[in-house]
Every structure is written in C-alpha cells, then in structure tokens.
Design an enzyme around this catalytic site. Structure first.
Site, short mmCIF file in Angstrom:
data_model
loop_
_atom_site.label_atom_id
_atom_site.label_comp_id
_atom_site.label_asym_id
_atom_site.label_seq_id
_atom_site.Cartn_x
_atom_site.Cartn_y
_atom_site.Cartn_z
N GLU A 115 0.85 -1.20 0.00
CA GLU A 115 0.00 0.00 0.00
C GLU A 115 0.88 1.25 0.00
O GLU A 115 1.85 1.33 0.74
CB GLU A 115 -0.91 0.00 1.24
CG GLU A 115 -2.08 -0.96 1.09
CD GLU A 115 -2.98 -0.98 2.31
OE1 GLU A 115 -2.66 -0.32 3.31
OE2 GLU A 115 -4.02 -1.65 2.25
N THR A 140 -7.11 1.31 -20.23
CA THR A 140 -6.88 -0.06 -19.79
C THR A 140 -5.49 -0.44 -20.30
O THR A 140 -4.92 0.24 -21.16
CB THR A 140 -7.89 -1.05 -20.41
OG1 THR A 140 -7.80 -0.94 -21.83
CG2 THR A 140 -9.30 -0.75 -19.97
C1 LIG Z 1 -12.85 -1.39 -21.68
C2 LIG Z 1 -13.12 -0.01 -21.27
C3 LIG Z 1 -13.05 0.41 -19.94
C4 LIG Z 1 -13.02 -0.50 -18.76
O1 LIG Z 1 -12.13 -1.42 -18.62
P1 LIG Z 1 -12.24 -2.57 -17.51
O2 LIG Z 1 -10.82 -2.93 -17.33
O3 LIG Z 1 -13.11 -3.61 -18.08
O4 LIG Z 1 -12.81 -1.97 -16.27
C5 LIG Z 1 -13.19 1.75 -19.66
N1 LIG Z 1 -13.41 2.64 -20.63
C6 LIG Z 1 -13.52 2.27 -21.91
C7 LIG Z 1 -13.78 3.32 -22.92
C8 LIG Z 1 -13.39 0.95 -22.27
O5 LIG Z 1 -13.54 0.59 -23.55
#
Ligand SMILES: *Cc1c(COP(=O)(O)O)cnc(C)c1O
Length: 426
Positions: free
Chosen positions: A49, A219
C-alpha cells in the site's frame, strides 16, 4: 499440496478455445509469455500500500523497482509528466478520476452509452451514474460520427464540470482540440479515456490525447497488449481548479489528488504482480516490433471493414480509423439481431460481441449490431488476406444462422486455418 486438477483442466479447455478460434472481440488481445510469467509470479504475495519510496509496509524495496520501471516506461511511451499504474482496471482508473475531480452530484458529460460510450461514463448502474450526474452527447445520425456542434451546445447549456472523450465502440479519430476548446469554454476538466485505441496511439498511428486533455485514462489489456488493468496519465500536471486545500492550507495538484484517489480513495494494496507484468508489456511497446504490430492492426481493420461493405454490410460511419468497427446488421439482414448473429458466429468459433448501433431500434439485450476488432487476431500474425477470408466466413454464417451444417463446416475450417497462426508458446 495436491494439484487442483479440476481448475487446471478448465484452464486447459480455455487455452484450447483460444487456440482454435478466430478472436475478433475488439477489446481482447493475447499477451506474451513473459507478461504471463510476470503475472503468475511471487510478486502476488507482496503487500505494498502506498507508492514507490512511500509505502505502509516493510520489504517493498524490490517491488518499488518494478513499479518505478512501469511508471518510467509508461511516461516515455505517451510523453507524460505523471502516471499512476495501480488501478486494477479501466473502470477503477475512471472511478479514481471522478473521485479526484468531482463532488457527489456534480454534472459531467460523456458519449451516450447506446452509441459507443462506456459503462463507467455515466451508466445508471455504475458509480459514475449513481454518485454523479451524467448528461450525454451523441453521434450524428447520418455520419455516425461525434456531433461536436451538439456537444458544444449541450455543454454550454448544462455546464458540466468534466467532459469525457473516448468510448468502447467508436471507430473514428477524436477531435481532441475541439473538445478541449469546448471544455475551456465552460471551465470543465477534459478527460480522455483511451482504453480502446491506446496501443495505436502509443505507436503514433492516432493523435496523442495527452497533448489536449487534462487527464487521460486507459486499460492495459486491449490494444496495449498487457495484463488486465488500468492506468491514469497526465501530459502536464496542473493545480486543482476547484481549490480544495489540504489541512496545512496548500492547494493540491491534480497528480496528488489522483494518487490519493487511487489509494487510499478506491483501492487498498496494489497488484504488484500485475504491475510487474505492466512493466514488461510497456517494455515490449517500446520495441520497434510493436509499431509494426499496431500498423498491421490498423491495416487489418481497414481491410476487414472494406471487405464487409463490399458484401453489402453497413459499417457505422462507413469505415474505421482504428482497430475496431461496428456492423449495423439491419442493412443486409433486417430480421437478424445482434444476439442471434453473435451466437451463430460463436458456434462457428468466430468470437464477436453483439453491440447496440447508434439510434438502435432493438434493446441492449438483442441489439442490431456486432462489434469487430483486429488486435487479437493480428497478434497471431494475421495479415490482409485473412481479413478478406474472415469477411466471407462471417457472411456465410450470417446468411445461414439456423443451418447447423453450415456452422459446423465453417467451424471446422476456422479451426484448421487457426493452426497456421500460433499464439505465444503457452
Ligand atoms: C474497456 C473499457 C473500460 C473498462 O475497462 P475494464 O478494465 O473492463 O474496467 C473503460 N473505458 C472504456 C472506454 C473501455 O472501452
């Protein structure tokens, strides 16, 4: 301890599924062996953390090194002044930005979810829509592109505190300068969520939003081809415009607010095994081969879109600038919904997802479209010829969704073809 054969058998089945199929889900990819190795390492055992050099646990000197390398590499890739590599996912990265920038009930603006936006940009069932007050902008009905004039009009009327660019099913380049201009007119923070096209941006094939946006999220597991996770980046740090002060009376910069928003705001201990894997993936992105890969992803998407249009399919906005496309099935098959199309294609080992098209006449559960993308299949070595073949295979299945014989024939062929396209060793 006895090996858990039950679970490892299931993992092997998933491995076989990935090997045999044509993976066309736009948000998926295949990571390298070394990314997987880092993810499956002893780094998962460490509590850390805090941030490198400032942790709440002892024994963090080593994980400090890998987290710092992840930070430095990511900064280099996108020319960022500050980054945070700890968000567990893209949705977490966005939640942290909301917490840092907005107060509960504050208004913000994102692309309409029915038109390619993301759950975390204001869905009524997501914290973004539960805690804050979303208002949406839309696509132009004719062109299938973001209607920036309407966006400006809505922004001037609604005065949102944050405007979000980026989405999950939008195949066109964004007009970042225009959006920054609109944000400045109403004094809003401009956030770009580049979760989908980040890999193409990293390779210099699309504009870098860090030049225009106050804050950028992404991501790491889509076109960036890293482990499942999220990141937050800032091109140039700035003072928190709302002037929230610390107890000592200092105004905190946005990077400080974002660090606090990720931890302790919404997360506890960071996933140091995933952060080590992020570092490995970022190292791969800095190699010249990644540029070639990203260029092929983009080329393949353009060829696939062209081939489908030639077969009579409508592609929203009539093409793509990135790795993805949205097929509006209504033009060629008015009776065929996205759910039926997805099921038939998946039965033929061509993996896609149903998706609403702009101004869809069907529900989110049925939809009138499917979303396709080329990042995963390009990682396996696919070039333009395979795209033309894939378009023909998709057409064959969609022309015979109720014909088991055709589906089995296509699946056998798909499995045979994919033998020529290896995934990484595992
Ligand atoms: C895939 C995606 C996310 C979220 O990703 P996760 O890892 O599934 O939470 C956020 N914003 C956009 C525009 C996405 O395409």
């Amino acid at each position: 301890m006895k090996r858990d054969e039950l679970i490892f058998d299931i993992i092997e089945k998933e491995h076989q599924r990935q090997l045999k199929g044509m993976e066309l889900i736009a948000s998926e990819n295949f990571v390298s062996d070394q990314v997987m190795q880092a993810m499956g390492s002893c780094m998962t055992n460490k509590y850390a953390e805090g941030y490198p050099g400032h942790r709440y646990y002892g024994g963090c000197e080593i994980v400090d090194q890998s987290e710092q390398i992840a930070i430095d590499r990511l900064k280099k890739i996108f020319d960022a002044e500050w980054v945070n590599v700890q968000p567990h996912s893209g949705a977490q990265a966005n939640a942290a930005v909301f917490l840092a920038v907005l107060n509960p009930g504050d208004k913000f603006m994102g692309l309409n979810l029915d038109q390619g936006g993301h759950l975390s940009h204001g869905s009524a069932v997501n914290t973004s829509g539960i805690i804050y007050a979303p208002c949406a902008y839309n696509l132009d009905r004719e062109t299938g592109r973001v209607d920036y004039d309407e966006m400006e009009a809505i922004a001037l009327r609604e005065k949102p505190k944050m405007i979000i660019g980026g989405g999950s099913a939008y195949s066109r380049e964004w007009d970042y300068p225009r959006m920054r201009d609109i944000a400045d007119k109403v004094g809003a923070i401009f956030l770009v969520d580049m979760a989908h096209p980040a890999g193409l941006i990293a390779a210099g094939l699309l504009n870098n939003p860090l030049k225009y946006a106050h804050i950028v999220t992404s991501t790491t597991h889509k076109t960036l081809r890293g482990p499942r996770g999220g990141v937050i980046l800032i091109g140039k740090d700035f003072e928190n415009p709302w002037g929230k002060k610390t107890k000592k009376g200092q105004i905190r910069t946005m990077s400080q607010l974002l660090d606090s928003a990720v931890f302790p705001g919404i997360q506890g201990g960071p996933l140091e095994h995933v952060i080590a894997a992020k570092a490995v993936a970022f190292g791969e992105i800095l190699q010249p081969e990644f540029k070639e890969y990203a260029a092929q992803v983009k080329k393949n998407a353009a060829v696939l879109a062209q081939a489908l249009m030639k077969l009579g399919y409508k592609i929203v906005s009539d093409g793509t600038d990135n790795h993805s496309m949205l097929v509006d099935l209504r033009t060629k098959f008015p009776e065929l919904d996205g759910k039926t199309a997805e099921n038939a294609l998946v039965a033929a080992d061509i993996t896609v997802n149903k998706n609403m098209v702009p101004y869809d006449t069907r529900s989110a559960f049925k939809t009138s479209g499917i979303r396709l993308g080329t990042p995963a299949i390009t990682t396996r070595g696919a070039k333009e010829e395979l795209m033309v073949e894939i378009a023909a295979l998709i057409d064959e299945v969609l022309s015979h969704v109720n014909d088991e014989k055709t589906i089995v024939k296509v699946r056998t062929h798909v499995n045979e073809v994919m033998k020529n396209y290896p995934i990484f060793a595992y």
